[in-house]
Write an enzyme that holds these catalytic residues in place. Structure first.
Site, PDB file in Angstrom:
ATOM      1  N   SER A   1       0.756  -1.189   0.073  1.00  0.00           N
ATOM      2  CA  SER A   1      -0.039  -0.017   0.067  1.00  0.00           C
ATOM      3  C   SER A   1       0.846   1.140  -0.034  1.00  0.00           C
ATOM      4  CB  SER A   1      -0.909  -0.004   1.404  1.00  0.00           C
ATOM      5  OG  SER A   1      -2.026   0.993   1.083  1.00  0.00           O
TER       6      SER A   1
ATOM      7  N   ASP B   1      -0.403  -4.769  -3.701  1.00  0.00           N
ATOM      8  CA  ASP B   1      -1.819  -4.223  -3.605  1.00  0.00           C
ATOM      9  C   ASP B   1      -1.920  -2.760  -3.669  1.00  0.00           C
ATOM     10  OD1 ASP B   1      -4.355  -5.438  -3.920  1.00  0.00           O
ATOM     11  OD2 ASP B   1      -5.187  -4.645  -1.908  1.00  0.00           O
TER      12      ASP B   1
ATOM     13  N   HIS C   1      -7.160  -6.219   1.782  1.00  0.00           N
ATOM     14  CA  HIS C   1      -6.149  -5.410   1.120  1.00  0.00           C
ATOM     15  C   HIS C   1      -4.852  -5.564   2.014  1.00  0.00           C
ATOM     16  CE1 HIS C   1      -3.993  -1.817  -0.066  1.00  0.00           C
ATOM     17  NE2 HIS C   1      -4.062  -1.234   1.233  1.00  0.00           N
TER      18      HIS C   1
END
Length: 399
Positions: free
Chosen positions: A169, A194, A362
């Site tokens: 992230s 991700d 996530h």
């Protein structure tokens, strides 16, 4: 040792529950939950997963005082917390996502170390975890990328070992900025987990609403861990038990920076202008604050809502920046829908390897640490960056 660390359960490694909807085991024993059996949400120490921990000191020149009689340079010491494992092979420098800490890589570390010969360095980025810097609110991509270069230099000097950056992230975005700026001279590979420019930019508009929907405080560490699992933020109980310790902290006494405001459960209330009643109003609000903290002694380590001005800088232009890096690259995603146009074209042209790991949230590396470890280990072996250990075999097809 902090109060948080003292409060943690230091027993044997917990068994790993299967991922929701996965049906298969993680690398540890499968957790069987009998009828009425209560899950264990107690925190677990970092030492169950990492071999050592240290604070890397960085000396930064921040200002000069020049006058007729003197010339003084002020140096401030920056301290970056790192967790380490392994003694041979390339260094995997792990960068966590926004609001998380290096502890989010704990279970992944145990998984990757058992598959491939490598060294792990998991870093608390500025403003996060136990890292201490002078300006912890400066979370610009440029500043954090420079931090990575400074930490590498402080740890290894002029001859750093081969290093692969792995980021999730926000940490993935910072890894790309670091690689594109050539701040790690011995960089051999890049793995982004991700985070894709298109979906990240689309999500920014709803991010504040998401943050407002989170609890502001927790009654205990166990309560925070339970919330993280039941809310779906972390789908792997084992990872939540070690990583949430890095996301929350014990509440401190509230000090109002402006004197005329009091914060209670995230609501700002103005004091009365009347001088006669101001003392009693302030006293009542302080008592309310203390009562709130007494009932909810843990809160988030970082207020992510205040970092909004940096979000655009993390993600805008990220896809082209990622594609411009000439080193071997790996992109791990929780779903193929996250792929934007530039990366779709780049993937078709073979500019990077890609692996989609379904049935994850996530926090892919926390939800499925074994799957991520297999993907990274396969990438390292196929590029001849590292040697397999324990009879590990490459299992993923090339993408």
């Amino acid at each position: 040792m902090s109060a948080l660390e003292k409060s943690m359960h230091l027993g044997r490694l917990p068994s790993r529950p299967p991922l929701p909807g996965n049906g298969g085991n993680q690398s540890g024993a499968k957790m069987r939950m009998g009828p009425g059996r209560k899950r264990d949400f107690s925190p677990v120490s970092w030492s169950q997963y990492f071999e050592s921990m240290e604070d890397v000191e960085i000396q930064n020149e921040t200002g000069k005082d020049i006058s007729f009689f003197r010339y003084v340079i002020f140096n401030y010491s920056y301290s970056f917390r790192v967790y380490k494992s392994g003694s041979e092979g390339p260094v995997l420098l792990l960068l966590h996502g926004g609001g998380h800490s290096a502890l989010s890589w704990a279970v992944f570390t145990a998984a990757i170390i058992s598959r491939v010969q490598c060294r792990i360095v998991a870093l608390d980025l500025r403003g996060h975890g136990e890292t201490k810097v002078k300006n912890s609110e400066d979370l610009s991509a440029e500043t954090m990328a420079k931090d990575i270069g400074n930490v590498v230099e402080a740890m290894y000097g002029d001859l750093p070992p081969p290093i692969m950056l792995i980021g999730h992230s926000m940490g993935g975005a910072i890894a790309v900025h670091t690689a594109a700026s050539n701040l790690v001279p011995s960089l051999l590979g890049l793995c982004v987990i991700d985070v894709v420019e298109g979906t990240a930019m689309d999500a920014l508009n709803s991010m504040q609403n998401f943050l407002r929907g989170r609890p502001k405080t927790f009654k205990s560490l166990e309560n925070a861990i339970e919330w993280s699992v039941k809310s779906g933020q972390i789908r792997n109980l084992e990872s939540a038990r070690v990583s949430m310790v890095g996301q929350v902290k014990e509440c401190e006494g509230i000090t109002s920076p402006e004197g005329s405001k009091s914060v209670v459960e995230g609501i700002i209330e103005e004091d009365e202008d009347d001088e006669e009643g101001s003392e009693s109003v302030n006293k009542r609000k302080k008592e309310d604050d203390m009562e709130t903290k007494k009932d909810h002694p843990y809160t988030w380590r970082i207020e992510l809502a205040k970092t909004e001005k940096y979000w655009d800088g993390w993600f805008r232009g990220l896809s082209n920046l990622f594609l411009s890096c000439t080193i071997p690259k790996l992109l791990l995603l929780a779903g193929v829908d996250r792929l934007d146009k530039d990366l779709t074209i780049g993937q078709m042209q073979g500019k990077f390897q890609m692996q989609v790991l379904p049935q994850c949230g996530h926090a892919v590396h926390e939800d499925a640490p074994d799957k991520v470890a297999e993907a990274v280990a396969t990438f390292l072996i196929r590029n001849r960056f590292a040697e397999p250990i324990g009879g590990f075999q490459c299992v993923f097809p090339g993408c």
